[in-house]
Design a protein around this motif. Structure first.
Motif, PDB file in Angstrom:
ATOM      1  N   THR A 175      53.926  39.773  80.629  1.00  0.00           N
ATOM      2  CA  THR A 175      52.485  39.708  80.399  1.00  0.00           C
ATOM      3  C   THR A 175      51.906  41.084  80.113  1.00  0.00           C
ATOM      4  OG1 THR A 175      52.322  37.783  81.865  1.00  0.00           O
ATOM      5  CG2 THR A 175      50.293  38.984  81.402  1.00  0.00           C
ATOM      6  N   ILE A 176      52.306  42.087  80.894  1.00  0.00           N
ATOM      7  CA  ILE A 176      51.807  43.446  80.651  1.00  0.00           C
ATOM      8  C   ILE A 176      52.325  43.966  79.316  1.00  0.00           C
ATOM      9  CG2 ILE A 176      51.838  45.822  81.512  1.00  0.00           C
ATOM     10  CD1 ILE A 176      51.959  44.717  84.314  1.00  0.00           C
ATOM     11  N   ARG A 198      52.762  42.235  76.698  1.00  0.00           N
ATOM     12  CA  ARG A 198      51.976  41.613  75.625  1.00  0.00           C
ATOM     13  C   ARG A 198      50.555  42.159  75.560  1.00  0.00           C
ATOM     14  NH1 ARG A 198      54.856  37.018  77.406  1.00  0.00           N
ATOM     15  NH2 ARG A 198      53.183  36.490  78.857  1.00  0.00           N
ATOM     16  N   THR A 199      49.931  42.384  76.708  1.00  0.00           N
ATOM     17  CA  THR A 199      48.517  42.756  76.726  1.00  0.00           C
ATOM     18  C   THR A 199      48.286  44.252  76.871  1.00  0.00           C
ATOM     19  OG1 THR A 199      48.305  42.502  79.132  1.00  0.00           O
ATOM     20  CG2 THR A 199      48.013  40.518  77.776  1.00  0.00           C
ATOM     21  N   ARG A 218      47.673  45.750  79.686  1.00  0.00           N
ATOM     22  CA  ARG A 218      46.743  45.994  80.794  1.00  0.00           C
ATOM     23  C   ARG A 218      47.448  45.724  82.124  1.00  0.00           C
ATOM     24  NH1 ARG A 218      43.404  43.022  77.162  1.00  0.00           N
ATOM     25  NH2 ARG A 218      43.849  41.141  78.383  1.00  0.00           N
ATOM     26  N   ARG A 265      46.119  45.154  84.999  1.00  0.00           N
ATOM     27  CA  ARG A 265      45.499  44.096  85.804  1.00  0.00           C
ATOM     28  C   ARG A 265      46.014  42.708  85.429  1.00  0.00           C
ATOM     29  NH1 ARG A 265      41.326  45.726  82.279  1.00  0.00           N
ATOM     30  NH2 ARG A 265      40.609  44.095  80.841  1.00  0.00           N
ATOM     31  N   ASP A 266      46.507  42.561  84.199  1.00  0.00           N
ATOM     32  CA  ASP A 266      47.026  41.257  83.788  1.00  0.00           C
ATOM     33  C   ASP A 266      48.356  40.923  84.456  1.00  0.00           C
ATOM     34  OD1 ASP A 266      44.850  40.944  82.153  1.00  0.00           O
ATOM     35  OD2 ASP A 266      45.855  41.646  80.338  1.00  0.00           O
ATOM     36  N   GLY A 267      48.986  41.930  85.059  1.00  0.00           N
ATOM     37  CA  GLY A 267      50.245  41.667  85.751  1.00  0.00           C
ATOM     38  C   GLY A 267      50.083  41.055  87.119  1.00  0.00           C
ATOM     39  N   ILE A 303      49.258  38.254  88.507  1.00  0.00           N
ATOM     40  CA  ILE A 303      49.053  36.860  88.110  1.00  0.00           C
ATOM     41  C   ILE A 303      48.957  35.971  89.347  1.00  0.00           C
ATOM     42  CG2 ILE A 303      50.021  34.977  86.731  1.00  0.00           C
ATOM     43  CD1 ILE A 303      51.681  37.170  85.275  1.00  0.00           C
ATOM     44  N   SER A 355      54.898  47.773  76.459  1.00  0.00           N
ATOM     45  CA  SER A 355      53.615  47.638  75.773  1.00  0.00           C
ATOM     46  C   SER A 355      53.297  48.869  74.933  1.00  0.00           C
ATOM     47  CB  SER A 355      52.504  47.389  76.794  1.00  0.00           C
ATOM     48  OG  SER A 355      51.234  47.422  76.181  1.00  0.00           O
TER      49      SER A 355
END
Length: 383
Positions: free
Chosen positions: A66-67, A69-70, A72, A74-76, A78, A322
């Motif tokens: 997820t990190i 892809r984004t 960020r 904070r998106d990790g 989850i 990323s």
């Protein structure tokens, strides 16, 4: 009209609104921290249960993906809010069952002193009543949202009104189903299972050679250990980023795309070096936890430390991926070579420590199979 009233209330009671907003943010922050702690405990509990440990690995892999892809951090994190609900339910249940525990103790003492007496029977009836009330209280608290305040303040009148409401059980079933589906357990299990199989495919040859070397005489053991250590060094350098790439693309074949990982390294060499340093460095203290055999009923406690150490490593690996995917051109030759030269001693130190683990671990040579930096976040021999 409502907007005018709202503006008027804000104008006349501005300090109160600000205070409420401040305390609301503080409460939300504390709830988030509690959810993070509950999340780590849940991951640790799952990691010591066979089959369920793939859920823990899948979640940690998804953090990296997820990190990546984004971009960020904070998106990790989850599912922290969802974990806060489960943690609140666990803490609330633990609190509200204490009256039943106390009454049960009194009943057992009465039976021990005067078996079959009237006092013992009265304590037994009282225990049944307390258990029934406690179960109703737990169900009602979960229906209201499962927060800790719902367990501490039952609101019995609201419970009576809820019992009279039509279609209450249908709405409850839909809410529970929606929450369970939002956990995405099949997704995490399938991601963790594939990530485990891919990592095992990479580790099988070097670890197998190191295991075979422990059964040979000194001369052959040294040569075989050097070969296994060299192969493990190459695997340790690439595998964290191959796993992050796999989680980022959700393609099993990405676990074997060495050329792509090397190409991405050229775009963010320092980030790759730093994330690999943290990944391997944080894996080293976990081997020290295996010096003594942990009782099976307490196996989740070391696993909690495993999760705490491995989580930031997965976050940083996703961050490095990323940075690499967002750049189109390789970096200057100087940081590339500095990172290459910095990776070698880090990987060599890790391999040397892994080579010494059979002399430190309770499980001996079989501890070489417990590559928790890449596999499930728990000692496999303890499962």
């Amino acid at each position: 009209m409502p907007s005018a009233v709202a503006r008027e209330s804000v104008g006349t009671k501005g300090p109160e609104v600000k205070r409420k907003g401040f305390f609301g943010k503080v409460g939300s922050g504390l709830d988030w921290v509690f959810g993070l702690v509950a999340l780590f405990v849940l991951l640790a509990a799952c990691s010591v249960v066979p089959v369920l440990n793939f859920l823990s690995l899948g979640y940690l892999l998804n953090v990296s993906g997820t990190i990546a892809r984004t971009g960020r951090f904070r998106d990790g994190f989850i599912g922290v809010r969802k974990a806060a609900v489960l943690g609140s339910i666990a803490a609330g249940v633990w609190l509200v069952v204490w009256p039943a525990r106390l009454v049960s103790k009194m009943w057992k003492d009465a039976e021990l002193i005067a078996p079959g007496s009237g006092i013992a029977r009265a304590w037994h009836v009282g225990l049944m009543v307390v258990i029934a009330v406690t179960l109703a209280h737990i169900v009602w608290a979960c229906v209201r949202g499962g927060r800790l305040r719902h367990f501490l303040w039952p609101q019995p009148l609201r419970f009576v009104r809820w019992l009279r409401a039509p279609q209450k059980f249908g709405n409850l079933q839909s809410r529970v189903t929606e929450y369970v589906v939002s956990l995405r357990l099949p997704f995490y299990f399938w991601l963790g299972l594939r990530g485990f199989v891919g990592a095992l495919a990479w580790l099988m040859v070097p670890v197998g050679i190191l295991l075979a070397a422990t059964r040979l005489p000194v001369g052959g053991s040294v040569l075989l250990s050097l070969l296994g250590g060299l192969l493990l060094l190459l695997v340790a350098i690439h595998l964290p980023f191959l796993q992050a790439r796999f989680a980022q693309t959700d393609r099993f074949g990405a676990l074997f795309e060495l050329r792509e990982v090397r190409r991405l390294f050229l775009r963010a060499p320092v980030a790759f070096w730093f994330s690999l340093l943290i990944t391997l460095l944080f894996a080293v203290p976990l081997y020290l936890l295996k010096i003594e055999l942990t009782p099976r009923e307490l196996a989740w406690l070391p696993s909690l430390l495993f999760v705490i150490f491995i989580f930031p490593a997965r976050v940083l690996t996703g961050w490095a991926m990323s940075r690499a995917t967002r750049r189109e051109a390789p970096r200057h030759w100087f940081p590339r070579w500095v990172a290459r030269l910095g990776i070698v001693p880090v990987a060599v130190a890790y391999v040397l420590f892994v080579y010494l683990t059979p002399y430190l671990s309770w499980n001996g040579a079989w501890s070489l199979l417990e590559q928790h930096a890449f596999l499930v976040p728990a000692p496999l021999m303890a499962l």
